[in-house]
Structures are given as structure tokens and as C-alpha cells.
Design an enzyme around this catalytic site. Structure first.
Site, PDB file in Angstrom:
ATOM      1  N   GLY A  82       0.822  -1.218   0.000  1.00 54.01           N
ATOM      2  CA  GLY A  82       0.000   0.000   0.000  1.00 54.01           C
ATOM      3  C   GLY A  82       0.850   1.259   0.000  1.00 54.01           C
ATOM      4  N   ARG A 146       1.239  -5.701  -5.014  1.00 54.64           N
ATOM      5  CA  ARG A 146       1.292  -6.626  -3.869  1.00 54.64           C
ATOM      6  C   ARG A 146       1.724  -8.033  -4.273  1.00 54.64           C
ATOM      7  NH1 ARG A 146      -0.500  -4.462   0.745  1.00 54.64           N
ATOM      8  NH2 ARG A 146      -2.039  -2.781   0.695  1.00 54.64           N
ATOM      9  N   ASP A 177       4.799  -7.692   5.302  1.00 53.78           N
ATOM     10  CA  ASP A 177       4.791  -8.773   4.312  1.00 53.78           C
ATOM     11  C   ASP A 177       5.884  -8.568   3.263  1.00 53.78           C
ATOM     12  OD1 ASP A 177       2.708 -10.315   5.367  1.00 53.78           O
ATOM     13  OD2 ASP A 177       1.189  -9.045   4.450  1.00 53.78           O
ATOM     14  N   LYS A 203       8.128   0.743   5.548  1.00 59.22           N
ATOM     15  CA  LYS A 203       7.010   1.550   5.060  1.00 59.22           C
ATOM     16  C   LYS A 203       5.695   0.983   5.551  1.00 59.22           C
ATOM     17  CE  LYS A 203       4.407  -0.010   2.566  1.00 59.22           C
ATOM     18  NZ  LYS A 203       3.519  -0.799   1.697  1.00 59.22           N
ATOM     19  N   THR A 204       4.789   1.728   5.973  1.00 58.37           N
ATOM     20  CA  THR A 204       3.357   1.437   6.083  1.00 58.37           C
ATOM     21  C   THR A 204       2.688   2.495   6.949  1.00 58.37           C
ATOM     22  OG1 THR A 204       1.596  -0.071   6.723  1.00 58.37           O
ATOM     23  CG2 THR A 204       3.609  -0.296   7.989  1.00 58.37           C
ATOM     24  N   ASP A 206       0.200   1.967   8.498  1.00 58.33           N
ATOM     25  CA  ASP A 206      -0.415   1.238   9.619  1.00 58.33           C
ATOM     26  C   ASP A 206       0.374   1.376  10.926  1.00 58.33           C
ATOM     27  OD1 ASP A 206      -2.065   0.474   7.604  1.00 58.33           O
ATOM     28  OD2 ASP A 206      -1.490  -1.633   7.601  1.00 58.33           O
TER      29      ASP A 206
HETATM   30  P1  FBP Z   1       0.649  -1.948   3.618  1.00 58.96           P
HETATM   31  O1  FBP Z   1       0.545  -2.859   4.804  1.00 58.96           O
HETATM   32  O2  FBP Z   1       1.069  -2.633   2.378  1.00 58.96           O
HETATM   33  O3  FBP Z   1       1.476  -0.737   3.912  1.00 58.96           O
HETATM   34  O4  FBP Z   1      -0.810  -1.397   3.302  1.00 58.96           O
HETATM   35  C1  FBP Z   1      -1.517  -0.716   4.265  1.00 58.96           C
HETATM   36  C2  FBP Z   1      -2.947  -0.479   3.875  1.00 58.96           C
HETATM   37  O5  FBP Z   1      -3.150   0.874   3.582  1.00 58.96           O
HETATM   38  C3  FBP Z   1      -3.881  -0.940   5.001  1.00 58.96           C
HETATM   39  O6  FBP Z   1      -4.071   0.065   5.955  1.00 58.96           O
HETATM   40  C4  FBP Z   1      -5.112  -1.339   4.243  1.00 58.96           C
HETATM   41  O7  FBP Z   1      -5.827  -2.347   4.927  1.00 58.96           O
HETATM   42  C5  FBP Z   1      -4.582  -1.887   2.963  1.00 58.96           C
HETATM   43  O8  FBP Z   1      -3.357  -1.234   2.737  1.00 58.96           O
HETATM   44  C6  FBP Z   1      -5.487  -1.663   1.794  1.00 58.96           C
HETATM   45  O9  FBP Z   1      -4.973  -2.342   0.696  1.00 58.96           O
HETATM   46  P2  FBP Z   1      -5.219  -1.961  -0.814  1.00 58.96           P
HETATM   47  O10 FBP Z   1      -4.382  -0.773  -1.105  1.00 58.96           O
HETATM   48  O11 FBP Z   1      -4.715  -3.147  -1.560  1.00 58.96           O
HETATM   49  O12 FBP Z   1      -6.656  -1.667  -0.974  1.00 58.96           O
END
Ligand code: FBP
Length: 552
Positions: A82, A146, A177, A203-204, A206
């Protein structure tokens, strides 16, 4: 060049701050190793899986000598998972480090995430290319994805790409991941005598990729400040009209760090914390009761309005939902062909009735159909349920409404309940990085180059001491295997980086817990306002409340 906004133009000129040690001439920065490390759990299994890269020592940069630094190099970079504000700055920091060491060196960007490496689909960066993205949000410089590198063919394709471009190193900018994948790739290269090194960057948005040496993941700061601005605005609207309850779900996947930080910044009436829900084994009914109590109380005192913050991953922590999701994940992956061939929701429901345990099916059956359908959406490539697709905020608003109707019928509630649901996620992932994220990310990228130039592989770029001014930040690296344990994924035990969830005995949660009874019934809202990029330090350069409380 396409037309750019005035802020974007101004941000191009922003010079991110670096830790003092990284401002030295590059051949005067030396790596210093500490003690050998162990994984957070399952040491014996992980030692076997990572036979070549397990247990390396953590590293810090200090003043010293590095005669190798100006060697001409080819380096590839991947944005994975993400989006998170600051990704472009990791790349520009990496680029500047590489070019400062040797202008003849090359930085390649693999397009669209790890699949760009597998397909050897890349761009070659130059000054003009990088300059268009400095201090901007988003991952559009090369795109993200991803895809997980997991099959023998994908590993072989990565080796082929590394050999074709004669890569000295690959930098993977990703979350837990993606960095697990970085660790596996580093090990695979080592085991197969491929000289390419692999370095990760944390990075994230979250905020769940952290430990003592990785104080925060980048993007968390900007995303929380973006959501908090919006929540503050909604609070003010709610307090002006006094007629709506707002149920706001914020991103963050399993961890409630974003929800908690937004709560500390805005003092909304209620903030649910998934980790607490799990620890106290709170059922949906009990959570509903907590919110309902505040609604009833406020209807008698402040009025029929309020704000509830809900972490995105909450459903996964409500015991009956957690059990349901675990069974669904297993059954849907083990019998994937059978499940995917089912024509519609009715057929799926029938299939689930004979494949799930009676208790799990009862929970599934109790959900409103629109939400039950969301529980069956495709898992992500790492086997995670896509919590951003489940409307937990609507589920809660409906449950509270039903409960209030019962209370009204019993003569125990006399107010009016009208709710609005919101989901803040994508709004915050590509904002212009705050000064904090711009500086932190640039430093992470620059530092990643120094890790490469010091010859290590399977390390995560680490910049710490982040509550101090950037000059005093500490730069180094930690072995990725140190953060790993074994977990069940897609029905199998796999090595993964352990997520850092909200600690219930940590200062950020305790600060909320101390105040929450008051914030629930009184109106104590605070309004953080928009992110500021120019102006006094106390307005523009502050880290999150979470980071400050954790580092106190
Ligand atoms: P990462 O763990 O890859 O940084 O992604 C975080 C995130 O933004 C989460 O908060 C959310 O649940 C998810 O990505 C949403 O995924 P997508 O971008 O595939 O809709």
C-alpha cells in the site's frame, strides 16, 4: 512537465534534513556492528529457513573509513504494498546517496511492485526524473503492487533480472509482508551465490512495523495527521449542528495505532481499540453496549451527537468474528476451486453451512447480508482478509440503532439517533509527506545506500532517536530475521515479520484509557487542523503523539 500546484513547486525546493552522521563525506562513514541477534520467536525453525542470513548483528553508522563506498554500482528499487507518504523521498535519498558516492552508478526502478522485478520491467532514473517527485506524496514515480515472490519460477526470474542488470543490490520499500519477502529473497540470493544484496525500508501507514530500533514506519505520521484534520472538522460540524453521530473507520489493517493516534489528536467520544477488544474478549454485543451507553448519556446532557473512531481491523479481533474469519480463510484457501465455482451468495451460504462449524456459521448468518458478502471477498496475496472492504462502521451503527430502539421501547432512552458512516483510508496514503516523513524517508533511503555500500544483506534501514531534531538521529540497520516468527498463512506455517500491535500497557493506550470516560460523555474535542509545511517548528516539525509518548 505537467502543470504543478504552487505547493508542489514549493516542495520541490524543500531540502530534507539528514542525521549529522550521514552528512559526512561518504568515505568517512563506517559501519559498526553490535551483538548478534535472535528472531523474536521460533529461533530453531528460522535458523534453518535462513541458514545464510539468520542472526546477523545490528549495525550503526559512525565516523570512520569506508574505502569501498565510491565503487560504481547498479541498484534496483521496488515500492511494494500500500502507498505511504514519503516513498518518493526514500527513492530520492537513495538516488542522492548513490550519485554522491559515484555519479557513474545507476539506480533502476522496478515498475508496479515486485512483479516489476520478476518481469524485469524497469525505468532508469536521472536527475530530471527524480526532481519531479521530490517531497511529493504517492508511489506514482514507478507504481506499487502486492505480488509476492514465492514460486521457484518467480525466484529464478528475480535472479535473471538481477543478473541482466548486474545488480549490486535491490532495495525493497515495504511493510511487514514485503520485508518478509525481502528477507526470503536475500536468503535465496545468498544460498544460490547471487551477489545481489537486499535491503528493506520500513514503510506502512499502519504503524505496525516497529520495535526498539525501528521506532516508526514511514507514512504513519502523515496519514494520521491527514485523518485527524478530517476528524477534527467532523467534530466541529457535529458540535455545531448537534444532530449526528459519526462512525469513522480509519485504515490500519490489524493494528489500531492509527485509530489511537487520531483519538489522541482529536479526543473523539469513543475510540475502539482492537487489541483491547481481543484482550477482554469483547463480543459485538458488548461493544455495542459501550457505544450505546455514551449515546444515551450524551442525549441527556450534551445532545444527540458524537464521534466514534473505529480501527479498520476491528472485526478480526471480536472473538466470534475472529473464529469465523479463521475458518473462512482456511476453508476458502484449502477448497479454493470448489468455493470459487459457486455461482452466487445463496450457493456460497449453503456451502458454508456444510463446511463451517455450527458456531461459525451462526455468526456468519447473523450478519446483515451486505456485510456477510464482504467477509467472502478475495484474500490478498499474503492470505489476509481485506479488512478495508468490510463496513465495520456500518455494522456498529446498525447494532447501536437496534439497541437504542430496544431501550426506547423499554422507556429507557428518549433521544434521537441519526448516524453517518465514513471510512478514511485512501485519503491519507498519498498526501504530501509532512516535514517529519519527508526528512525521515530521505534519511532512510540515503542510509539504505550506505548499508549496501557496507556490504550487508537482509537488513532493514533504521533511523532512530526520532523525537530529537534530525541532526541527532541515529542511522544504521537491523537484520530482518530479528523481527520474524512463524505464523499460519493460507493454512501453512510460514516465516513472517511479527506485526507490532498496540500495547495495552504502553503509554499511548494508557493516556487514552485515563481520559476516555470523560471524553465519552463530555465534549472535549480538539482540532488539529491541516498539516503545515512552512512556519514555526512547534507547528510544522512535531512527530506523532504516539511516538512522543513511546519515547518519553
Ligand atoms: P501496507 O501494509 O502494504 O502498507 O498497506 C496498508 C494499507 O493501507 C492498510 O491500511 C489497508 O488495509 C490496505 O493497505 C489496503 O490495501 P489496498 O491498497 O490493496 O486496498
Amino acid at each position: 512537465m505537467t502543470e504543478v500546484s504552487a505547493l508542489q513547486k514549493a516542495r520541490y525546493a524543500y531540502q530534507p534534513k539528514l542525521p549529522a552522521v550521514l552528512k559526512n563525506d561518504l568515505d568517512k562513514i563506517a559501519i559498526k556492528f553490535g551483538k548478534a541477534t535472535e528472531s523474536v520467536a521460533d529461533q530453531a525453525e528460522l535458523k534453518k529457513i535462513f541458514a545464510n542470513t539468520y542472526g546477523k548483528p545490528f549495525a550503526t553508522f559512525e565516523k570512520g573509513d569506508n574505502a569501498e563506498v565510491s565503487k560504481k554500482m547498479n541498484i534496483g528499487v521496488i515500492l511494494s504494498g500500500g502507498q505511504a507518504p514519503g516513498g518518493h523521498n526514500v527513492i530520492s535519498g537513495l538516488y542522492d546517496g548513490i550519485k554522491k558516492a559515484n555519479p557513474e552508478s545507476t539506480l533502476y526502478g522496478f515498475k508496479g511492485g515486485p512483479s516489476g522485478l520478476i518481469d524485469c520491467d524497469y525505468v532508469t532514473f536521472d536527475d530530471a526524473f527524480i526532481d519531479e517527485y521530490r517531497n511529493t506524496g504517492g508511489f506514482d514515480i514507478i507504481g506499487s503492487g502486492r505480488t509476492k515472490i514465492e514460486t521457484p519460477e518467480q525466484y529464478q526470474a528475480s535472479v535473471d533480472a538481477a543478473k541482466k542488470l548486474n545488480l549490486d543490490a535491490i532495495v525493497i520499500i515495504g511493510g511487514d509482508d514485503s520485508n518478509t519477502n525481502a528477507a526470503l529473497l536475500a536468503e535465496y540470493f545468498k544460498a544460490n551465490d547471487v551477489a545481489t544484496r537486499v535491503i528493506g525500508c520500513p514503510k506502512t501507514i499502519d504503524g505496525d512495523l516497529k520495535n526498539d530500533l525501528i521506532e516508526t514506519s514511514f507514512g504513519f505520521d502523515t496519514a494520521c495527521k491527514t485523518y485527524s484534520e478530517l476528524i477534527g472538522n467532523i467534530e466541529r460540524d457535529a458540535n455545531s449542528a448537534k444532530k449526528y453521530w459519526h462512525f469513522i473507520k480509519v485504515m490500519g489493517r490489524s493494528a489500531s495505532h492509527i485509530a489511537l493516534e487520531c483519538e489522541l489528536q482529536t479526543q473523539a467520544n469513543i475510540c475502539l481499540i482492537s487489541e483491547e477488544v481481543e484482550a477482554k474478549k469483547m463480543t459485538l454485543r458488548q461493544i455495542t453496549e459501550t457505544i450505546t451507553k455514551a449515546v444515551v448519556k450524551r442525549s441527556e446532557t450534551e445532545g444527540n451527537f458524537g464521534v466514534v473512531i473505529i480501527p479498520e481491523g476491528l472485526v478480526e479481533f471480536i472473538p466470534e468474528m475472529k473464529a469465523l474469519i479463521a475458518e473462512l480463510n482456511d476453508k476458502m484457501s484449502l477448497k479454493a476451486d470448489e468455493f470459487n465455482a459457486l455461482a452466487d451468495f445463496a450457493a456460497k451460504k449453503e456451502w458454508l453451512q456444510s463446511n463451517l462449524s455450527a458456531t461459525a456459521f451462526e455468526t456468519f448468518n447473523s450478519l446483515p447480508e451486505a456485510i456477510a458478502i464482504q467477509f467472502l471477498a478475495d484474500r490478498d496475496p499474503h492470505g489476509n482478509v481485506q479488512v478495508s472492504r468490510i463496513d465495520t462502521e456500518k455494522l456498529l451503527a446498525l447494532s447501536v440503532e437496534d439497541r437504542l430502539a430496544e431501550l426506547k421501547a423499554a422507556g429507557k432512552y428518549n433521544g434521537k439517533f441519526s448516524s453517518y458512516c465514513h471510512f478514511f483510508g485512501y485519503e491519507g496514503r498519498c498526501a504530501f509527506p509532512t516535514n517529519f516523513d519527508a526528512d525521515y524517508c530521505y534519511s532512510l533511503g540515503f542510509n539504505a545506500f550506505l548499508l549496501i555500500a557496507s556490504g550487508v544483506t537482509g537488513y532493514l534501514s533504521s533511523i532512530r532517536n526520532l523525537t530529537e531534531p534530525a541532526d541527532k538521529w541515529v542511522a544504521g540497520g537491523i537484520p530482518l530475521t530479528m523481527m520474524m516468527n512463524m505464523e499460519q498463512r493460507n493454512g501453512e506455517m510460514k516465516p513472517v515479520i511479527r506485526k507490532a500491535l498496540v500495547e495495552l500497557d504502553g503509554k499511548p493506550f494508557k493516556t487514552y484509557a485515563k481520559n476516555r470516560d470523560k471524553w465519552a460523555v463530555e465534549t472535549c474535542y480538539t482540532f488539529p487542523g491541516a498539516i503545515q509545511y512552512y512556519g514555526p517548528e512547534e507547528v510544522c516539525d512535531q512527530p506523532t503523539k504516539t511516538l512522543k509518548l513511546e519515547r518519553q
